[in-house]
Design a protein around this motif. Structure first.
Motif, PDB file in Angstrom:
ATOM      1  N   VAL A  22      39.042  58.836  57.129  1.00 24.20           N
ATOM      2  CA  VAL A  22      38.906  57.135  57.428  1.00 24.20           C
ATOM      3  C   VAL A  22      39.232  56.319  56.108  1.00 24.20           C
ATOM      4  O   VAL A  22      39.277  57.024  54.970  1.00 24.20           O
ATOM      5  CB  VAL A  22      37.660  56.921  58.401  1.00 24.20           C
ATOM      6  N   TRP A  23      39.537  55.119  56.506  1.00 20.79           N
ATOM      7  CA  TRP A  23      39.750  54.322  55.197  1.00 20.79           C
ATOM      8  C   TRP A  23      38.687  53.020  55.308  1.00 20.79           C
ATOM      9  O   TRP A  23      38.083  52.574  56.146  1.00 20.79           O
ATOM     10  CB  TRP A  23      41.117  53.573  55.474  1.00 20.79           C
ATOM     11  N   PHE A  24      38.611  52.545  54.140  1.00 18.46           N
ATOM     12  CA  PHE A  24      37.780  51.265  53.922  1.00 18.46           C
ATOM     13  C   PHE A  24      38.483  50.420  52.718  1.00 18.46           C
ATOM     14  O   PHE A  24      39.088  50.998  51.795  1.00 18.46           O
ATOM     15  CB  PHE A  24      36.276  51.661  53.598  1.00 18.46           C
ATOM     16  N   VAL A  25      38.127  49.242  52.791  1.00 20.53           N
ATOM     17  CA  VAL A  25      39.082  48.482  51.883  1.00 20.53           C
ATOM     18  C   VAL A  25      38.059  48.306  50.811  1.00 20.53           C
ATOM     19  O   VAL A  25      36.816  47.913  50.801  1.00 20.53           O
ATOM     20  CB  VAL A  25      39.190  46.798  52.528  1.00 20.53           C
ATOM     21  N   GLY A  63      44.947  58.483  42.948  1.00 19.93           N
ATOM     22  CA  GLY A  63      43.651  59.086  43.295  1.00 19.93           C
ATOM     23  C   GLY A  63      43.266  58.743  44.964  1.00 19.93           C
ATOM     24  O   GLY A  63      43.929  59.342  45.674  1.00 19.93           O
ATOM     25  N   ALA A  64      42.102  58.154  45.108  1.00 17.68           N
ATOM     26  CA  ALA A  64      41.715  58.042  46.572  1.00 17.68           C
ATOM     27  C   ALA A  64      42.182  56.800  47.127  1.00 17.68           C
ATOM     28  O   ALA A  64      41.791  56.314  48.273  1.00 17.68           O
ATOM     29  CB  ALA A  64      40.317  58.137  46.656  1.00 17.68           C
ATOM     30  N   ARG A  65      43.050  55.826  46.380  1.00 19.46           N
ATOM     31  CA  ARG A  65      43.130  54.528  46.585  1.00 19.46           C
ATOM     32  C   ARG A  65      44.823  54.226  46.931  1.00 19.46           C
ATOM     33  O   ARG A  65      45.527  54.972  46.100  1.00 19.46           O
ATOM     34  CB  ARG A  65      42.493  53.613  45.587  1.00 19.46           C
ATOM     35  N   PHE A  66      45.021  53.353  47.590  1.00 17.77           N
ATOM     36  CA  PHE A  66      46.438  52.904  47.279  1.00 17.77           C
ATOM     37  C   PHE A  66      46.361  51.335  48.028  1.00 17.77           C
ATOM     38  O   PHE A  66      45.329  51.150  48.399  1.00 17.77           O
ATOM     39  CB  PHE A  66      47.304  53.821  48.432  1.00 17.77           C
ATOM     40  N   ASP A  67      47.419  50.638  47.675  1.00 20.86           N
ATOM     41  CA  ASP A  67      47.610  49.117  47.821  1.00 20.86           C
ATOM     42  C   ASP A  67      48.409  49.140  49.173  1.00 20.86           C
ATOM     43  O   ASP A  67      49.344  49.918  49.374  1.00 20.86           O
ATOM     44  CB  ASP A  67      48.141  48.405  46.753  1.00 20.86           C
ATOM     45  N   ARG A  68      48.102  48.112  50.054  1.00 25.78           N
ATOM     46  CA  ARG A  68      48.793  47.886  51.303  1.00 25.78           C
ATOM     47  C   ARG A  68      49.159  46.337  50.997  1.00 25.78           C
ATOM     48  O   ARG A  68      48.196  45.745  50.844  1.00 25.78           O
ATOM     49  CB  ARG A  68      48.030  48.331  52.463  1.00 25.78           C
ATOM     50  N   ALA A  69      50.323  46.183  51.469  1.00 27.73           N
ATOM     51  CA  ALA A  69      50.714  44.928  51.498  1.00 27.73           C
ATOM     52  C   ALA A  69      50.921  44.431  53.014  1.00 27.73           C
ATOM     53  O   ALA A  69      51.379  45.189  53.807  1.00 27.73           O
ATOM     54  CB  ALA A  69      52.199  44.736  50.883  1.00 27.73           C
ATOM     55  N   VAL A  70      50.628  43.121  53.434  1.00 25.80           N
ATOM     56  CA  VAL A  70      50.628  42.434  54.722  1.00 25.80           C
ATOM     57  C   VAL A  70      51.323  41.178  54.496  1.00 25.80           C
ATOM     58  O   VAL A  70      50.661  40.425  53.952  1.00 25.80           O
ATOM     59  CB  VAL A  70      49.491  42.454  55.594  1.00 25.80           C
ATOM     60  N   THR A  71      52.556  40.860  55.328  1.00 25.81           N
ATOM     61  CA  THR A  71      52.997  39.480  55.286  1.00 25.81           C
ATOM     62  C   THR A  71      53.154  39.035  56.607  1.00 25.81           C
ATOM     63  O   THR A  71      53.366  39.794  57.610  1.00 25.81           O
ATOM     64  CB  THR A  71      54.324  39.586  54.626  1.00 25.81           C
ATOM     65  N   ALA A  79      40.544  52.693  50.310  1.00 22.73           N
ATOM     66  CA  ALA A  79      40.278  54.104  49.845  1.00 22.73           C
ATOM     67  C   ALA A  79      40.189  54.798  51.003  1.00 22.73           C
ATOM     68  O   ALA A  79      39.789  54.419  52.040  1.00 22.73           O
ATOM     69  CB  ALA A  79      39.072  53.900  49.110  1.00 22.73           C
ATOM     70  N   MET A  80      40.402  56.212  50.760  1.00 24.21           N
ATOM     71  CA  MET A  80      40.317  57.323  51.632  1.00 24.21           C
ATOM     72  C   MET A  80      38.939  58.176  51.663  1.00 24.21           C
ATOM     73  O   MET A  80      38.703  58.581  50.508  1.00 24.21           O
ATOM     74  CB  MET A  80      41.518  58.111  51.796  1.00 24.21           C
ATOM     75  N   ILE A  81      38.511  58.389  52.785  1.00 24.23           N
ATOM     76  CA  ILE A  81      37.058  58.840  52.848  1.00 24.23           C
ATOM     77  C   ILE A  81      37.593  59.916  53.776  1.00 24.23           C
ATOM     78  O   ILE A  81      37.932  59.981  54.949  1.00 24.23           O
ATOM     79  CB  ILE A  81      36.017  58.375  53.230  1.00 24.23           C
ATOM     80  N   GLU A  82      36.975  61.342  53.611  1.00 27.71           N
ATOM     81  CA  GLU A  82      36.703  62.468  54.507  1.00 27.71           C
ATOM     82  C   GLU A  82      35.593  62.166  55.363  1.00 27.71           C
ATOM     83  O   GLU A  82      34.484  62.105  54.908  1.00 27.71           O
ATOM     84  CB  GLU A  82      36.481  63.772  53.534  1.00 27.71           C
TER      85      GLU A  82
END
Length: 133
Positions: free
Chosen positions: A52-55, A84-92, A109-112
């Protein structure tokens, strides 16, 4: 652009604030909605089941807004490889004329699911979100 995902959102009565346009919190809900759709549309089933993901951060530039009944088209993509456990996401978000109304850059960030811990984003999890070479 990388493997992107697009959908439309229409401003409903509950989305409108005292200024007569879409409330800032609604834009963030729409960011979460399209990000979640993108994950479920692209990620392998086993990854959708395990993570799962969280901001951790949102950066938003407002250049315009919409009122009741107006529709925007949102496009999301992952502009850079994970860290690592994070990535950026763009939304327009664009209006019917194609004008950019809102640009968002969020860090996720991604969580197991099983452990509840942050986990490094493995290449096979990230790969479907980038164009093939």
């Amino acid at each position: 652009m990388s493997n992107s995902h697009t959908r439309s959102f229409t401003a409903q009565a509950g989305h409108i604030d005292v200024n007569g346009h879409v409330n800032n919190a609604v834009w963030l809900q729409w960011v979460q909605d399209i990000a979640t759709e993108h994950w479920f549309a692209v990620a392998a089933p086993e990854f959708r089941d395990d993570y799962v993901w969280f901001v951790t951060r949102h950066e938003i530039d407002y250049r315009g807004n919409v009122g009741l009944g107006e529709t925007v088209e949102a496009t999301t993509w992952i502009p850079d490889p994970p860290r690592g456990a994070r990535f950026d996401r763009a939304v327009t978000f664009r209006d019917a004329a194609g004008k950019v109304l809102v640009d968002v850059r969020s860090t996720w960030a991604m969580i197991e699911k099983e452990s509840g811990r942050l986990v490094r984003i493995r290449p096979e999890v990230a790969a479907p979100f980038f164009p093939e070479d």
